[in-house]
Design a protein around this motif. Structure first.
Motif, short mmCIF file in Angstrom:
data_model
loop_
_atom_site.label_atom_id
_atom_site.label_comp_id
_atom_site.label_asym_id
_atom_site.label_seq_id
_atom_site.Cartn_x
_atom_site.Cartn_y
_atom_site.Cartn_z
N ILE A 299 0.83 -1.21 0.00
CA ILE A 299 0.00 0.00 0.00
C ILE A 299 0.86 1.25 0.00
O ILE A 299 0.59 2.21 -0.73
CB ILE A 299 -0.95 0.01 1.22
N ALA A 300 1.92 1.26 0.81
CA ALA A 300 2.73 2.48 1.00
C ALA A 300 3.87 2.56 0.01
O ALA A 300 5.05 2.56 0.38
CB ALA A 300 3.26 2.54 2.43
N LEU A 301 3.55 2.64 -1.28
CA LEU A 301 4.59 2.77 -2.30
C LEU A 301 4.91 4.24 -2.56
O LEU A 301 4.02 5.09 -2.48
CB LEU A 301 4.11 2.14 -3.62
N PRO A 302 6.16 4.55 -2.87
CA PRO A 302 6.50 5.93 -3.21
C PRO A 302 6.01 6.31 -4.60
O PRO A 302 5.75 5.44 -5.43
CB PRO A 302 8.04 5.94 -3.15
N GLU A 303 5.86 7.61 -4.81
CA GLU A 303 5.47 8.23 -6.08
C GLU A 303 3.98 8.05 -6.42
O GLU A 303 3.34 8.96 -6.89
CB GLU A 303 6.34 7.73 -7.25
N ARG A 304 3.46 6.87 -6.18
CA ARG A 304 2.02 6.62 -6.40
C ARG A 304 1.64 5.48 -5.49
O ARG A 304 2.15 4.38 -5.62
CB ARG A 304 1.76 6.27 -7.86
N ASP A 305 0.74 5.73 -4.53
CA ASP A 305 0.50 4.71 -3.52
C ASP A 305 -0.25 3.49 -4.07
O ASP A 305 -0.81 3.51 -5.17
CB ASP A 305 -0.18 5.29 -2.27
N GLY A 306 -0.21 2.41 -3.28
CA GLY A 306 -0.73 1.14 -3.74
C GLY A 306 -2.21 1.15 -4.09
O GLY A 306 -2.63 0.43 -5.00
N LEU A 307 -3.00 1.95 -3.39
CA LEU A 307 -4.43 1.99 -3.70
C LEU A 307 -4.68 2.63 -5.06
O LEU A 307 -5.55 2.20 -5.81
CB LEU A 307 -5.19 2.74 -2.60
N ASP A 308 -3.90 3.66 -5.40
CA ASP A 308 -3.99 4.25 -6.74
C ASP A 308 -3.56 3.23 -7.79
O ASP A 308 -4.19 3.09 -8.85
CB ASP A 308 -3.07 5.48 -6.83
N VAL A 309 -2.47 2.54 -7.51
CA VAL A 309 -1.96 1.54 -8.46
C VAL A 309 -2.96 0.40 -8.63
O VAL A 309 -3.19 -0.08 -9.74
CB VAL A 309 -0.59 1.00 -8.00
N LEU A 310 -3.56 -0.03 -7.54
CA LEU A 310 -4.59 -1.08 -7.61
C LEU A 310 -5.69 -0.68 -8.58
O LEU A 310 -6.09 -1.47 -9.44
CB LEU A 310 -5.17 -1.32 -6.22
N GLN A 311 -6.17 0.55 -8.45
CA GLN A 311 -7.25 0.99 -9.33
C GLN A 311 -6.80 1.06 -10.79
O GLN A 311 -7.56 0.72 -11.70
CB GLN A 311 -7.76 2.36 -8.86
N ALA A 312 -5.56 1.49 -11.00
CA ALA A 312 -5.03 1.56 -12.37
C ALA A 312 -4.92 0.16 -12.98
O ALA A 312 -5.26 -0.06 -14.14
CB ALA A 312 -3.67 2.25 -12.37
N LEU A 313 -4.43 -0.79 -12.18
CA LEU A 313 -4.30 -2.17 -12.68
C LEU A 313 -5.66 -2.78 -12.96
O LEU A 313 -5.85 -3.48 -13.97
CB LEU A 313 -3.55 -3.03 -11.65
N ARG A 314 -6.63 -2.54 -12.09
CA ARG A 314 -7.97 -3.09 -12.28
C ARG A 314 -8.61 -2.53 -13.55
O ARG A 314 -9.34 -3.22 -14.24
CB ARG A 314 -8.85 -2.77 -11.06
N ALA A 315 -8.33 -1.24 -13.82
CA ALA A 315 -8.91 -0.61 -15.01
C ALA A 315 -8.28 -1.15 -16.29
O ALA A 315 -8.98 -1.41 -17.28
CB ALA A 315 -8.72 0.91 -14.93
N ALA A 316 -6.97 -1.34 -16.26
CA ALA A 316 -6.26 -1.78 -17.47
C ALA A 316 -6.29 -3.28 -17.68
O ALA A 316 -6.40 -3.77 -18.80
CB ALA A 316 -4.82 -1.28 -17.43
N TRP A 317 -6.18 -4.05 -16.57
CA TRP A 317 -6.14 -5.50 -16.65
C TRP A 317 -7.07 -6.11 -15.59
O TRP A 317 -6.62 -6.60 -14.55
CB TRP A 317 -4.71 -6.01 -16.44
N PRO A 318 -8.38 -6.02 -15.82
CA PRO A 318 -9.36 -6.44 -14.79
C PRO A 318 -9.26 -7.90 -14.38
O PRO A 318 -9.72 -8.25 -13.29
CB PRO A 318 -10.71 -6.14 -15.46
N ALA A 319 -8.67 -8.73 -15.20
CA ALA A 319 -8.56 -10.16 -14.86
C ALA A 319 -7.31 -10.47 -14.04
O ALA A 319 -7.14 -11.60 -13.59
CB ALA A 319 -8.57 -11.01 -16.13
N LEU A 320 -6.44 -9.48 -13.84
CA LEU A 320 -5.19 -9.71 -13.12
C LEU A 320 -5.42 -9.57 -11.62
O LEU A 320 -5.76 -8.49 -11.13
CB LEU A 320 -4.13 -8.70 -13.57
N PRO A 321 -5.24 -10.64 -10.83
CA PRO A 321 -5.45 -10.56 -9.38
C PRO A 321 -4.36 -9.74 -8.70
O PRO A 321 -3.17 -9.88 -9.01
CB PRO A 321 -5.38 -12.02 -8.93
N VAL A 322 -4.78 -8.89 -7.77
CA VAL A 322 -3.84 -8.06 -7.01
C VAL A 322 -4.06 -8.31 -5.53
O VAL A 322 -5.15 -8.08 -5.00
CB VAL A 322 -4.04 -6.56 -7.32
N LEU A 323 -3.02 -8.79 -4.86
CA LEU A 323 -3.05 -8.99 -3.41
C LEU A 323 -2.35 -7.81 -2.75
O LEU A 323 -1.20 -7.51 -3.07
CB LEU A 323 -2.32 -10.28 -3.02
#
Length: 221
Positions: free
Chosen positions: A66-90
């Protein structure tokens, strides 16, 4: 032969990445059941790595701090879900389940793991996510049940407001928060005002006390 589960680890701490690689390798007996195929240290780097792996086809599960620099994990999670909805993110975090598990799962995460989770839980979560399921620990289940029965003021915060709330209660100044989130100080101040209104706090001291009472304070990372 069943192909291995390919995992990308997104965490800015090298010791954490090395520890996860050791755990996943040990519990799969060093066999190809689980393979760490890529690593990333920042939010943008996670997205770049996934994109470089044939748009997510070269990775089966992302383990994301969650606590990633430059762009936090929750933002990245949403970006990944939008671009690759079938990719599981833990999602990975040092924060307790009651603070972030519900929010992560609502945003589409395949599960939430505290970094203190034991090795068996880590591997079980990766297997469950790779199979298309959602990994729910006992603590996460409890948090989900509590969320269903009662919505706290912090649950009513928007995603950006929650980001600002977390950083405010961790002791960061408005200017520091603006720099970390890429926002103008005036914008951060606007979010702060909304947070104070929603939580009923009059100032940052009362906000910190509110966070402590409700188990929402953000530990240092």
């Amino acid at each position: 032969m069943t192909p291995p589960i390919r995992v990308l680890i997104g965490d800015d701490h090298r010791i954490v990445r090395e520890g996860l690689k050791q755990v996943l390798g040990d519990l799969s007996n060093g066999a190809p059941e689980i393979v760490v195929c890529a690593e990333a240290q920042t939010g943008p780097e996670v997205i770049e790595r996934v994109a470089s792996l044939q748009g997510g086809e070269g990775v089966d599960v992302v383990l994301l701090d969650i606590a990633l620099p430059e762009r936090d994990g929750l933002d990245v999670l949403q970006a990944l879900r939008a671009a690759w909805p079938a990719l599981p993110v833990l999602m990975l975090s040092t924060y307790p389940e009651r603070q972030y598990a519900v929010r992560c799962i609502k945003l589409g995460a395949a599960g939430y793991l505290n970094k203190s989770a034991d090795a068996d839980a880590m591997v079980a979560a990766v297997r469950k996510a790779a199979a298309g399921g959602i990994y729910v620990s006992a603590a996460t289940a409890e948090a989900l049940a509590a969320a269903v029965s009662k919505v706290s003021a912090t649950e009513a915060l928007s995603h950006r407001e929650h980001q600002v709330f977390r950083l405010l209660t961790a002791g960061h100044s408005v200017s520091e928060i603006g720099a970390q989130l890429g926002l103008a100080p005036n914008t951060v101040s606007t979010y702060r005002a909304r947070i104070l209104e929603k939580t009923g706090a009059k100032n940052d001291v009362e906000l910190a006390l509110y966070a402590e009472r409700h188990g929402k304070s953000a530990p240092a990372t």
